[in-house]
Design a protein around this motif. Structure first.
Motif, PDB file in Angstrom:
ATOM      1  N   ASN A  63       0.889  -1.196   0.070  1.00 38.99           N
ATOM      2  CA  ASN A  63      -0.003   0.092   0.035  1.00 38.99           C
ATOM      3  C   ASN A  63       0.906   1.275  -0.118  1.00 38.99           C
ATOM      4  N   ALA A  64       1.803   1.350  -0.951  1.00 38.96           N
ATOM      5  CA  ALA A  64       2.800   2.685  -0.994  1.00 38.96           C
ATOM      6  C   ALA A  64       1.824   3.682  -1.489  1.00 38.96           C
ATOM      7  N   THR A  65       2.187   4.897  -0.847  1.00 41.82           N
ATOM      8  CA  THR A  65       1.296   5.997  -1.276  1.00 41.82           C
ATOM      9  C   THR A  65       1.768   6.586  -2.612  1.00 41.82           C
ATOM     10  N   ASP A  66       1.002   7.481  -3.217  1.00 43.77           N
ATOM     11  CA  ASP A  66       1.349   8.193  -4.385  1.00 43.77           C
ATOM     12  C   ASP A  66       2.551   9.036  -4.410  1.00 43.77           C
ATOM     13  N   SER A  67       2.836   9.275  -3.163  1.00 40.92           N
ATOM     14  CA  SER A  67       4.170  10.236  -2.826  1.00 40.92           C
ATOM     15  C   SER A  67       5.416   9.054  -2.981  1.00 40.92           C
ATOM     16  N   GLN A  68       5.304   8.141  -2.065  1.00 38.67           N
ATOM     17  CA  GLN A  68       6.250   7.047  -2.024  1.00 38.67           C
ATOM     18  C   GLN A  68       6.748   6.460  -3.562  1.00 38.67           C
ATOM     19  N   ARG A  69       5.513   6.392  -4.239  1.00 40.69           N
ATOM     20  CA  ARG A  69       5.760   5.739  -5.568  1.00 40.69           C
ATOM     21  C   ARG A  69       6.538   6.909  -6.611  1.00 40.69           C
ATOM     22  N   SER A  70       6.271   8.158  -6.383  1.00 37.16           N
ATOM     23  CA  SER A  70       6.754   8.949  -7.043  1.00 37.16           C
ATOM     24  C   SER A  70       8.290   9.254  -6.638  1.00 37.16           C
ATOM     25  N   GLN A  71       8.579   9.260  -5.405  1.00 35.60           N
ATOM     26  CA  GLN A  71       9.847   9.332  -4.972  1.00 35.60           C
ATOM     27  C   GLN A  71      10.614   8.148  -5.391  1.00 35.60           C
ATOM     28  N   ILE A  72      10.171   7.010  -5.293  1.00 40.77           N
ATOM     29  CA  ILE A  72      10.935   5.715  -5.790  1.00 40.77           C
ATOM     30  C   ILE A  72      11.259   5.701  -7.049  1.00 40.77           C
ATOM     31  N   GLU A  73      10.200   6.154  -7.863  1.00 37.59           N
ATOM     32  CA  GLU A  73      10.313   6.095  -9.452  1.00 37.59           C
ATOM     33  C   GLU A  73      11.456   7.282  -9.902  1.00 37.59           C
ATOM     34  N   ALA A  74      11.506   8.523  -9.245  1.00 40.37           N
ATOM     35  CA  ALA A  74      12.348   9.522  -9.265  1.00 40.37           C
ATOM     36  C   ALA A  74      13.987   8.823  -9.048  1.00 40.37           C
ATOM     37  N   ILE A  75      13.848   8.109  -7.900  1.00 41.93           N
ATOM     38  CA  ILE A  75      15.169   7.692  -7.692  1.00 41.93           C
ATOM     39  C   ILE A  75      15.766   6.614  -8.556  1.00 41.93           C
ATOM     40  N   PHE A  76      15.137   5.667  -9.170  1.00 42.16           N
ATOM     41  CA  PHE A  76      15.271   4.753 -10.289  1.00 42.16           C
ATOM     42  C   PHE A  76      15.732   5.211 -11.691  1.00 42.16           C
ATOM     43  N   LYS A  77      14.877   6.387 -11.903  1.00 40.75           N
ATOM     44  CA  LYS A  77      14.925   7.223 -13.143  1.00 40.75           C
ATOM     45  C   LYS A  77      16.293   7.854 -13.349  1.00 40.75           C
ATOM     46  N   ALA A  78      16.435   8.398 -12.340  1.00 38.88           N
ATOM     47  CA  ALA A  78      18.030   9.180 -12.104  1.00 38.88           C
ATOM     48  C   ALA A  78      19.050   8.006 -12.264  1.00 38.88           C
ATOM     49  N   ALA A  79      19.073   6.828 -11.542  1.00 32.85           N
ATOM     50  CA  ALA A  79      20.123   6.055 -11.577  1.00 32.85           C
ATOM     51  C   ALA A  79      20.138   5.220 -13.127  1.00 32.85           C
ATOM     52  N   ARG A  80      18.951   5.245 -13.842  1.00 35.51           N
ATOM     53  CA  ARG A  80      18.846   4.329 -15.155  1.00 35.51           C
ATOM     54  C   ARG A  80      19.905   5.791 -15.978  1.00 35.51           C
ATOM     55  N   GLN A  81      19.438   6.894 -15.736  1.00 39.19           N
ATOM     56  CA  GLN A  81      20.086   8.029 -16.439  1.00 39.19           C
ATOM     57  C   GLN A  81      21.439   8.259 -16.409  1.00 39.19           C
ATOM     58  N   ASP A  82      22.022   7.847 -15.063  1.00 41.56           N
ATOM     59  CA  ASP A  82      23.329   7.729 -14.578  1.00 41.56           C
ATOM     60  C   ASP A  82      24.229   6.677 -15.440  1.00 41.56           C
ATOM     61  N   LEU A  83      23.404   5.454 -15.793  1.00 43.21           N
ATOM     62  CA  LEU A  83      24.087   4.320 -16.073  1.00 43.21           C
ATOM     63  C   LEU A  83      23.644   4.197 -17.446  1.00 43.21           C
ATOM     64  N   SER A  84      23.227   5.000 -18.320  1.00 37.33           N
ATOM     65  CA  SER A  84      22.554   4.751 -19.597  1.00 37.33           C
ATOM     66  C   SER A  84      23.877   4.643 -20.862  1.00 37.33           C
ATOM     67  N   GLY A  85      24.860   5.367 -20.410  1.00 35.65           N
ATOM     68  CA  GLY A  85      26.145   5.289 -21.371  1.00 35.65           C
ATOM     69  C   GLY A  85      26.860   4.059 -21.299  1.00 35.65           C
ATOM     70  N   GLN A  86      26.614   3.473 -20.327  1.00 36.76           N
ATOM     71  CA  GLN A  86      27.439   2.209 -19.860  1.00 36.76           C
ATOM     72  C   GLN A  86      27.215   0.939 -21.181  1.00 36.76           C
ATOM     73  N   ARG A  87      25.899   1.065 -21.890  1.00 37.87           N
ATOM     74  CA  ARG A  87      25.554   0.280 -22.331  1.00 37.87           C
ATOM     75  C   ARG A  87      26.421  -0.054 -23.625  1.00 37.87           C
ATOM     76  N   GLU A  88      26.837   0.781 -24.248  1.00 39.53           N
ATOM     77  CA  GLU A  88      27.524   0.930 -25.325  1.00 39.53           C
ATOM     78  C   GLU A  88      29.035   0.511 -25.059  1.00 39.53           C
ATOM     79  N   THR A  89      29.492   0.933 -23.768  1.00 45.10           N
ATOM     80  CA  THR A  89      30.883   0.443 -23.371  1.00 45.10           C
ATOM     81  C   THR A  89      30.816  -0.935 -23.068  1.00 45.10           C
ATOM     82  N   GLY A  90      29.870  -1.408 -22.510  1.00 43.05           N
ATOM     83  CA  GLY A  90      29.704  -3.017 -22.251  1.00 43.05           C
ATOM     84  C   GLY A  90      29.800  -3.576 -23.563  1.00 43.05           C
TER      85      GLY A  90
END
Length: 165
Positions: A63-90
């Motif tokens: 029963n996560a709140t909308d606020s919790q979901r938004s915060q968690i989504e933002a956390i992992f969106k930032a992580a995915r963006q930080d790692l996006s350049g590694q795909r081509e390197t790999g």
């Protein structure tokens, strides 16, 4: 040797992230190292929707709140963006490794050098996603993390039973 691909790494890590969230809850319980205790190991989430659907389901169950979901989504969106350049390197490192193994003379030192680069790439992704999982765990309440731990423990028991038989 399989190509290092961030999306596959992230997908496979969804369950690991849930385990970390659950592990954090277990650590917060009396007799488990106190609040903020940590078992270690990489913790990662998957992309796609909100964490490939797996974490979305877990967030529904607690029963996560909308606020919790938004915060968690933002956390992992930032992580995915930080790692996006590694795909081509790999991908390039994988190709380089394949070339080294198919050469007339196998160069052990060159293979080791590429292996070290691949390991460093994996370590960078692991660290970044572990931090994202920690940040996400801090968004949830101790009760929510405990419930995720319970769900994951049951899921692990079912998986173990399947593999044992």
């Amino acid at each position: 040797m399989k190509a290092f691909q961030i999306p596959n790494l992230l997908r496979a890590a969804t369950v690991a992230a849930a385990l970390v969230l659950g592990g954090a809850a277990a650590q917060a319980q009396p007799g488990h190292g106190g609040p903020g205790g940590h078992h270690g190991g990489p913790a990662m989430m998957a992309p796609g929707g909100l964490f490939g659907g797996h974490m979305e389901h877990l967030l529904d169950l607690v029963n996560a709140t909308d606020s919790q979901r938004s915060q968690i989504e933002a956390i992992f969106k930032a992580a995915r963006q930080d790692l996006s350049g590694q795909r081509e390197t790999g991908r390039k490192l994988h190709e380089q490794m394949a070339t080294l193994y198919t050469a007339t003379n196998v160069d052990a030192a060159a293979i080791e050098a590429v292996r070290v680069q691949m390991s460093a790439l994996h370590e960078t992704a692991s660290k970044r996603l572990s931090q994202a999982s920690i940040d996400a765990a801090r968004v949830l309440t101790p009760e929510q993390r405990a419930k995720i731990a319970e769900i994951m423990k049951k899921r692990q028991a079912r998986m173990a039973a399947r593999h044992a038989g």
